[in-house]
Motif scaffolding. Structure first.
Motif, short mmCIF file in Angstrom:
data_model
loop_
_atom_site.label_atom_id
_atom_site.label_comp_id
_atom_site.label_asym_id
_atom_site.label_seq_id
_atom_site.Cartn_x
_atom_site.Cartn_y
_atom_site.Cartn_z
N UNK A 76 -1.01 -20.77 -0.67
CA UNK A 76 -0.11 -20.90 0.47
C UNK A 76 -0.75 -20.36 1.75
N UNK A 77 -1.47 -19.27 1.64
CA UNK A 77 -2.12 -18.68 2.82
C UNK A 77 -3.23 -19.59 3.36
N UNK A 78 -3.89 -20.30 2.46
CA UNK A 78 -4.96 -21.19 2.89
C UNK A 78 -4.43 -22.47 3.53
N UNK A 79 -3.30 -22.99 3.02
CA UNK A 79 -2.83 -24.31 3.45
C UNK A 79 -1.76 -24.27 4.53
N UNK A 80 -1.11 -23.11 4.70
CA UNK A 80 0.05 -23.06 5.59
C UNK A 80 -0.04 -21.83 6.49
N UNK A 81 0.64 -21.86 7.64
CA UNK A 81 0.57 -20.74 8.59
C UNK A 81 1.45 -19.57 8.12
N UNK A 82 0.92 -18.77 7.21
CA UNK A 82 1.65 -17.67 6.59
C UNK A 82 1.29 -16.35 7.29
N UNK A 83 2.29 -15.55 7.58
CA UNK A 83 2.08 -14.21 8.12
C UNK A 83 1.76 -13.28 6.96
#
Length: 661
Positions: A105-112
């Motif tokens: 998720x951190x690699x594919x999406x703008x996650x804080x």
């Protein structure tokens, strides 16, 4: 300047392209590649509506559909539901799965990264607590719903906010356990609270907005000034800016309390031989004080010749570093291959055993289709041996690779007899030998022998539930797991050996002192536990599972092992280092009569002293001392214990003194 503008424009284009590729305000299946089985693994994702100007969003990891929350404009967050919710307590491969989902998720999406949250319901709630205790620096907060579990290090929640939500009439997962765990954590100063729901059962009633409001107010502090951490292996040794690099004794828990005080880091280590500090966020620090030793601030430290010194990065040894846990080390995300033997007349049964074992990623009650690859021994390549850990199914006469590497393993098998660790010879007839070791030809990889020296009927018992014959496959109590284990198809244990951190067998004095024959019945071992419990707490009665207890949900919560007294000795028992967590709570005499008539008379429970219903006074309260997990069974009567409290645990060392006086 033109180069800078081009780079800036390219970066903006990439960000925009990434944003446009996101399916905003959607619900779909995402996949990530699992090294463990060499295949894609899918999980559920929900995305928020895109918010103008927002660059990063919270991520909510949900175990076993805890909140089942839907992102919205009011609550814009990414939601991920890992697929493997069946592995009990989210140990073993499930832990790896969740971490893999987070990385994906951190690699594919703008996650804080400072707003990643963990929640779960029932076993998902206890799994969330276990997972967060292993990796506390990864999460901003934990929300455990209808289940909190036990047997995880509570000190690791010093900087991690936790909320327990529980119905006070939950008879599946009694609130007694949540109350005791909450009291323990509050006594340690953890930022946590327990919210009880009157008259609610195994569910959390009411709107989800208050839960989300609390959750999303929390934000991870990546650099707390003070931390505490405890773990059972170096793979779980990181906490914020402190990392345990090496244990002194791999069969004791390692722990640390560390504080940054002005320009000094004060460190109090226990069972730690080397550690590292990441002090990039604290450039003002000039000194590290380890107990009474003061040293210049540096990155690496090690304990050498009785003193702490500034160190250097630990070199990669030629042989894989030893970690306690036996088969638990196979389920940490590395490639794993199951290899069955093709020599002899049991090839088809061994293949079935391998295929069944390959569909388990730990102690799940349900098989997971197409998990680890299975291969015949004659088809195994050198490349596969180099790249994967191996479970070798079959005796050395049946499995070509087991036979080929046997001379490089720390055992000998001569004329059907096992020789290992300087112990007396052990006949292998009707025994299942389990052995973890570095691969002799590829010492950075592990091999695990599962060798059934049994007849056809015994082999059928292993095929039915093969993971239960792998020591440590459930990921619990790693420091107690035997690296060599022999047992019969009924799980009566004849031998247990453990390595030291140099992969040499630990040798104990009085190795051949036999265990008293009465302990072949684990009800007698339970009685010894009960006597210790009652002596420590002075409760009116101590309770344990009885010999006729049938377990719950396919799980046997009675963690006492059973032995073959003709072989089992003091040296075998010395591998046990378990702490049995316990609680006390009261019931009325009328309730205790019901408990005993329901379970005690059927030997599903046993007590010390023996409960005699005719002597109990209905209105009087009696204090009980019970193992923590027993609350699940007692909850079936649809009554809570009165005033549940934490109680002194029972250690294996205390049992040792009673069994081998």
């Amino acid at each position: 300047m033109k180069i800078f503008l081009c780079i800036l424009f390219s970066y903006a284009t990439l960000v925009h392209a990434a944003d446009t590729n996101i399916r905003w305000n959607s619900n779909f299946k995402e996949t990530c590649h699992s090294q463990a089985e060499g295949a894609p693994v899918s999980f559920t994702v929900r995305t928020p509506p895109q918010i103008a100007g927002r660059k990063a969003y919270p991520l909510l990891i949900d175990l076993k559909v805890g909140l089942n929350a839907v992102p919205s404009t009011q609550y814009p967050f990414f939601y991920a539901l890992p697929a493997r919710g069946r592995i009990w307590g989210y140990r073993s491969l499930s832990t790896y799965d969740v971490l893999q989902v987070i990385d994906c998720m951190k690699q594919k999406y703008p996650i804080d990264p400072d707003r990643i949250y963990l929640t779960g319901f029932s076993a998902g709630g206890s799994g969330a607590m276990h997972l967060a205790s292993c990796f506390p620096d990864q999460f901003a907060a934990v929300l455990a719903l209808g289940g909190v579990g036990n047997n995880y290090p509570l000190v690791n929640f010093k900087n991690l906010p936790v909320a327990f939500h529980h119905g006070d009439e939950d008879w599946t997962s009694s609130i007694c356990n949540a109350r005791v765990q909450a009291d323990r954590m509050q006594a340690l100063g953890s930022p946590m609270f327990l919210k009880e729901y009157p008259d609610a059962g195994h569910s959390i009633p009411g709107p989800r907005a208050p839960l989300l409001n609390w959750l999303f107010k929390q934000k991870r502090n990546p650099n707390p000034l003070s931390l505490t951490h405890e773990c059972e292996s170096i793979s779980l040794g990181r906490s914020y800016w402190f990392t345990i690099q090496e244990f002194i004794d791999p069969h004791q828990r390692a722990s640390v309390a560390a504080t940054i005080n002005d320009r000094t880091v004060v460190v109090h280590p226990h069972n730690i031989a080397a550690f590292s500090l990441d002090l990039a966020a604290f450039p003002h620090v000039t000194t590290v004080q380890i107990d009474q030793t003061r040293l210049p601030a540096d990155m690496y430290y090690r304990f050498e010749s009785g003193h702490w010194i500034n160190g250097s990065p630990l070199p990669k040894p030629p042989t894989r570093v030893y970690q306690a846990g036996a088969a638990a080390n196979l389920y940490q995300g590395e490639p794993l291959l199951i290899v069955y033997g093709t020599r002899g007349d049991r090839t088809q049964q061994l293949k079935t055993l391998a295929q069944t074992l390959a569909s388990y990623g730990g102690p799940t009650n349900e098989r997971i289709p197409n998990l680890f690859p299975v291969i015949a021994d004659r088809e195994l390549t050198q490349a596969q041996q180099t790249n994967a850990n191996l479970i070798l199914v079959g005796t050395p006469t049946e499995n070509r690779l087991s036979q080929a590497i046997l001379s490089g393993l720390p055992i000998k098998i001569q004329q059907g007899t096992l020789l290992a660790g300087g112990r007396s010879p052990l006949p292998l007839e009707n025994q299942i030998l389990s052995l973890l070791a570095p691969h002799p030809d590829h010492p950075q990889r592990l091999v695990y022998l599962l060798a059934p020296f049994t007849d056809t009927a015994g082999l059928a018992q292993i095929v039915a539930k093969p993971a239960s014959f792998l020591a440590g496959s459930d990921g619990f109590d790693r420091i107690s797991q035997a690296d060599l284990l022999t047992q019969n198809p009924q799980h009566l244990i004849s031998r247990q050996l453990q390595y030291g951190k140099d992969w040499n067998w630990i040798r104990f004095p009085d190795a051949d002192q036999p265990i008293p024959a009465r302990y072949s019945n684990r009800a007698n071992l339970a009685t010894t536990c009960l006597q210790l419990m009652q002596e420590k707490s002075q409760a009116d009665f101590a309770l344990w599972w009885g010999p006729a207890d049938r377990g719950m949900w396919g799980t046997d919560f009675n963690h006492l092992e059973r032995y073959q007294p003709e072989f089992y000795t003091k040296a075998d028992f010395l591998t046990r280092r378990r702490l049995f967590e316990t609680m006390t709570g009261s019931v009325t005499g009328a309730e205790l009569k019901e408990i005993w008539n329901r379970w005690g008379t059927k030997q599903e429970l046993q007590s010390f002293p023996e409960i005699t219903p005719g002597t109990l006074i209905d209105e009087q309260q009696y204090r009980l001392h019970v193992p923590m997990d027993l609350y699940i069974k007692l909850g079936q009567r649809k009554q809570n214990l009165i005033n549940p409290q934490t109680a002194p645990g029972i250690t294996s060392a205390e049992l040792l003194q009673q069994i081998f006086p």
